[in-house]
Design a protein around this motif. Sequence first.
Motif, PDB file in Angstrom:
ATOM      1  N   UNK A 114     -13.486 -30.892  17.054  1.00 32.45           N
ATOM      2  CA  UNK A 114     -14.145 -32.087  16.612  1.00 32.45           C
ATOM      3  C   UNK A 114     -15.167 -32.657  16.285  1.00 32.45           C
ATOM      4  N   UNK A 115     -15.874 -32.456  17.155  1.00 35.85           N
ATOM      5  CA  UNK A 115     -17.545 -32.413  17.475  1.00 35.85           C
ATOM      6  C   UNK A 115     -18.256 -31.073  17.661  1.00 35.85           C
ATOM      7  N   UNK A 116     -18.960 -31.230  17.569  1.00 39.64           N
ATOM      8  CA  UNK A 116     -20.164 -30.265  18.237  1.00 39.64           C
ATOM      9  C   UNK A 116     -21.694 -30.121  17.649  1.00 39.64           C
ATOM     10  N   UNK A 117     -22.827 -30.120  19.607  1.00 41.65           N
ATOM     11  CA  UNK A 117     -23.564 -30.675  19.593  1.00 41.65           C
ATOM     12  C   UNK A 117     -25.067 -29.581  19.292  1.00 41.65           C
ATOM     13  N   UNK A 118     -25.866 -29.522  18.243  1.00 40.14           N
ATOM     14  CA  UNK A 118     -26.754 -29.006  18.154  1.00 40.14           C
ATOM     15  C   UNK A 118     -28.002 -29.524  18.660  1.00 40.14           C
ATOM     16  N   UNK A 119     -28.541 -28.310  20.256  1.00 44.77           N
ATOM     17  CA  UNK A 119     -29.720 -28.362  20.576  1.00 44.77           C
ATOM     18  C   UNK A 119     -30.722 -27.378  20.712  1.00 44.77           C
ATOM     19  N   UNK A 120     -31.772 -28.658  20.874  1.00 42.30           N
ATOM     20  CA  UNK A 120     -33.245 -27.769  20.645  1.00 42.30           C
ATOM     21  C   UNK A 120     -32.980 -26.477  21.936  1.00 42.30           C
ATOM     22  N   UNK A 121     -32.315 -26.174  22.798  1.00 42.97           N
ATOM     23  CA  UNK A 121     -32.236 -24.646  23.880  1.00 42.97           C
ATOM     24  C   UNK A 121     -30.680 -24.396  24.234  1.00 42.97           C
ATOM     25  N   UNK A 122     -30.941 -23.329  25.085  1.00 43.46           N
ATOM     26  CA  UNK A 122     -29.243 -22.757  25.171  1.00 43.46           C
ATOM     27  C   UNK A 122     -28.877 -23.877  26.405  1.00 43.46           C
ATOM     28  N   UNK A 123     -28.450 -24.857  26.706  1.00 48.74           N
ATOM     29  CA  UNK A 123     -28.258 -25.744  27.502  1.00 48.74           C
ATOM     30  C   UNK A 123     -27.796 -27.334  27.259  1.00 48.74           C
ATOM     31  N   UNK A 124     -26.498 -27.636  28.017  1.00 49.80           N
ATOM     32  CA  UNK A 124     -25.990 -29.004  27.989  1.00 49.80           C
ATOM     33  C   UNK A 124     -27.781 -30.021  28.310  1.00 49.80           C
ATOM     34  N   UNK A 125     -28.707 -29.671  28.788  1.00 49.64           N
ATOM     35  CA  UNK A 125     -29.631 -30.229  29.217  1.00 49.64           C
ATOM     36  C   UNK A 125     -30.382 -30.808  28.242  1.00 49.64           C
ATOM     37  N   UNK A 126     -30.426 -29.897  27.565  1.00 49.09           N
ATOM     38  CA  UNK A 126     -31.322 -30.181  26.560  1.00 49.09           C
ATOM     39  C   UNK A 126     -31.131 -31.337  25.462  1.00 49.09           C
ATOM     40  N   UNK A 127     -32.168 -31.196  24.473  1.00 50.18           N
ATOM     41  CA  UNK A 127     -32.078 -32.547  23.787  1.00 50.18           C
ATOM     42  C   UNK A 127     -31.312 -32.346  22.417  1.00 50.18           C
ATOM     43  N   UNK A 128     -30.306 -33.176  22.336  1.00 50.58           N
ATOM     44  CA  UNK A 128     -30.371 -33.139  21.156  1.00 50.58           C
ATOM     45  C   UNK A 128     -30.029 -33.584  19.409  1.00 50.58           C
ATOM     46  N   UNK A 129     -30.031 -32.720  18.383  1.00 50.10           N
ATOM     47  CA  UNK A 129     -30.824 -32.141  17.244  1.00 50.10           C
ATOM     48  C   UNK A 129     -30.131 -32.698  16.463  1.00 50.10           C
ATOM     49  N   UNK A 130     -28.802 -32.597  16.349  1.00 46.89           N
ATOM     50  CA  UNK A 130     -27.186 -33.446  15.328  1.00 46.89           C
ATOM     51  C   UNK A 130     -26.126 -33.414  15.705  1.00 46.89           C
ATOM     52  N   UNK A 131     -25.240 -34.001  15.682  1.00 48.58           N
ATOM     53  CA  UNK A 131     -23.869 -33.438  16.366  1.00 48.58           C
ATOM     54  C   UNK A 131     -23.343 -33.223  14.838  1.00 48.58           C
ATOM     55  N   UNK A 132     -22.828 -32.247  14.697  1.00 50.67           N
ATOM     56  CA  UNK A 132     -21.925 -31.494  13.838  1.00 50.67           C
ATOM     57  C   UNK A 132     -20.337 -31.989  13.616  1.00 50.67           C
ATOM     58  N   UNK A 133     -18.833 -32.063  12.628  1.00 46.63           N
ATOM     59  CA  UNK A 133     -18.146 -32.558  12.324  1.00 46.63           C
ATOM     60  C   UNK A 133     -17.260 -31.138  12.186  1.00 46.63           C
ATOM     61  N   UNK A 134     -16.322 -30.735  12.462  1.00 44.44           N
ATOM     62  CA  UNK A 134     -15.123 -30.084  12.639  1.00 44.44           C
ATOM     63  C   UNK A 134     -15.217 -29.405  11.109  1.00 44.44           C
ATOM     64  N   UNK A 135     -15.127 -28.082  10.900  1.00 44.52           N
ATOM     65  CA  UNK A 135     -15.523 -27.239   9.892  1.00 44.52           C
ATOM     66  C   UNK A 135     -16.670 -27.630   9.021  1.00 44.52           C
ATOM     67  N   UNK A 136     -17.382 -27.932   9.974  1.00 48.99           N
ATOM     68  CA  UNK A 136     -19.147 -27.842   8.818  1.00 48.99           C
ATOM     69  C   UNK A 136     -18.619 -26.347   9.085  1.00 48.99           C
ATOM     70  N   UNK A 137     -19.735 -25.608   8.251  1.00 47.20           N
ATOM     71  CA  UNK A 137     -20.265 -24.772   7.799  1.00 47.20           C
ATOM     72  C   UNK A 137     -22.251 -23.856   8.236  1.00 47.20           C
ATOM     73  N   UNK A 138     -22.055 -23.331   9.155  1.00 49.18           N
ATOM     74  CA  UNK A 138     -23.559 -22.992   9.376  1.00 49.18           C
ATOM     75  C   UNK A 138     -23.770 -21.119   9.772  1.00 49.18           C
ATOM     76  N   UNK A 139     -24.721 -20.760  10.136  1.00 48.04           N
ATOM     77  CA  UNK A 139     -25.206 -19.887  10.058  1.00 48.04           C
ATOM     78  C   UNK A 139     -25.839 -19.260  12.013  1.00 48.04           C
ATOM     79  N   UNK A 140     -24.350 -18.167  12.100  1.00 45.52           N
ATOM     80  CA  UNK A 140     -25.691 -17.889  13.452  1.00 45.52           C
ATOM     81  C   UNK A 140     -26.178 -16.906  13.340  1.00 45.52           C
TER      82      UNK A 140
END
Length: 533
Positions: free
Chosen positions: A169-195
Motif C-alpha cells: 500500500x505504501x513504501x518508504x524510499x530512504x537515503x540508506x539501506x535501513x529503516x533507521x535512515x531518513x525517508x526521502x519520499x513515500x511511494x504508493x501501490x502500483x508506483x513504477x520505479x527503476x531498480x
Amino acid sequence: MQKFMIGIFAFVLILASFGLPTADRANASSTYYAYVKSYTLKVRDKASTKYRTLRTLTMGNKVKVTRNVGAFSKVTYGRTTGYVQAKNLSRTKFRSYTAFVKSYTLKMRSNASTHYSVKKTLAMGNQVTVIGKGNKYALVSFGSLKGYVQNAYLLTTPFPSYTVYVTSPTLKLRDHASTHYHVLRTMQFRDQVTVTGKGVKYAQVNANGIIGYVQAKYLGTTPPPTLGYMTTQYPYSLSDAVNKQLKTLRLTDATYSLFVPKNNLTYNGIQWEANTATNVWGGPDNQSWVVTQIAKGKVVQLVRSLDNSDWDQVGFKTGWVNASPADVQYNLDPNNFQNGSAESYQFLDLSVPTAVNPDEVNNKLLKGRGILAGKAATFIQAANQQHINEIYLIVHALLETGNGSSPLATGYSVSSVNGQPVDQKVVYNMYGIGAVDSDPNEKGAEFAYQQGWFTPEAAIIGGAQFIASNYINSSVYHQNTLYKMRWNPANTGAAAHQYATDIGWAVKQARMLKDYYNLLSTYSLKFDIPKYR
C-alpha cells in the motif's frame, strides 16, 4: 695458453683488491622500469629485511631497477635509492579497468585494511577505476581520490537496471539501506520505479529522479492488479454499530482474564470449584461483560484472590466465548484495516468477477485439489453467470470439500429425500450447502439432489447461484463483501442475517483470499470501504 689464463686470474684478483662486490656484478642486469604490485613495499638501505626502511612505496608506484641482488632489486624512486623484494615488482604495468560498487555502501580506505582511515564512502552503483589489485583489496580511483576497497564488492559490469512496481500500500524510499535512515519520499501501490542496484534485503531504485533504497520484497516485475476503491456511508456511528452487535451473539476464540465472585467458589480441600452456576466476567466487577458461564461443580484454577474485593481471578480452558466490547469495536472499525493489507480483503466486492486467467488458476490454485483440479473454467463460468468473485467461490469450495476430497465433493449416492424414495443418483455438493452439523453428508446430499446437482460442474454453478441469491447479490440484503456478510451494516435495526457469529470471521476469510490472489498475476479488484457517521 697457460700464461693467458694466469693473466686473467691475476686481473680478477686485482679487481677484487679494489673491493668491488662480485655478487652484485654476478646478478646485475640492464636497467629497466617496474611497478609495485603489492599493497605497500618497503625500500631498505641494504638487501635484507633486517635493514632500515628508507620509505614505503604503494601499489602502482613506478620505480627504476638498476640491479638485482638475490631476492632483492636495487631501485630508485624519486630521490630515494634502496632495495626492495623483487617478488613485489612487475615489469608490466597493471592494466586499469572500470568497475562498479555492488554493496549498499563501500568504504574507500587509505590502505588495504579495515584498520586504516576512511577517505570516502562509496554508494551502490558508483563507478570507479581499478588501478591495482591484490588478493583481497583493489586500489581504485574515484574522481581525484585514490584508496583501497575490498574486491568482493566490485562488479566488472554495471548493474542491469529494470523496471518494477510497488506492491505494498505504501513504501518508504530512504537515503540508506535501513529503516533507521531518513525517508526521502513515500511511494504508493502500483508506483513504477527503476531498480539500479540490489542487495539481499534492499534495492536501490530511481523514483522519478530520486535515488534511494527500499525493501526489495515489496517490488514486483509485473504490473500489480488494478484496484478500485469506493466508500459506502452508513447513517449511524461506529459506537451505535458496536452497541447493536453487543446485543446479539458475538463469539471469539481469544483468551481473556476471567473473574467470578468469591462467594461462588469453594475450596474442597483439593481444588477450587464453582458452588453454583455462575457467570464468568471479563473484569472484577459486574460492569464488565460476561465472557462465559460455568456450571455448578466446575473445577477452576485460582489465579489470584483480589485484596479488598469480592472477586477472584480464575483460569480454565474456555474455547469459544463472548467477545469483549473492545474486540468487537476493533473488528467493526474499517480504519483498523489499511488498504492493500490482507485484512482489507474483507472489503473486496464479491459481486464482481475479477478476470483471472484460467490456466493460471488451474496451475497455481487447483492443481492437486482432488475433484476440483482443472475446474477453473467452470468456476469462472459460474462467476460470470452469477456476478460473483471466482476466487471467493474457489476458496469456499476448497474449505468445504477438504481440498476436493470430501464425500459430498467426490460423489454421494442418494436413494431417498426427506424419507421418501427417489431414483438413485450420485450427487455433488461443492459448497456444503444444506450440510447441517447433525448429519452433513446425508442432508447436504439430499439438498444437492433437490437442486439437480448430478455433476461436479452442476454443483459448482448451482451452488454459486445459491450463494449469490441469498447473500452477495440478494435484492434484500446486498451483502456483497465479507464484512457485510458478517456484520450486515445496512440493517439499521437489530443485528440480523449475519453469516457467522465469530467476530473474526471476515478477517480470517480475507487473509485466505489475499493468499490466493498473491499466487496470481492478472486480475482486477474493486473494494467497498464502509464508513460510519
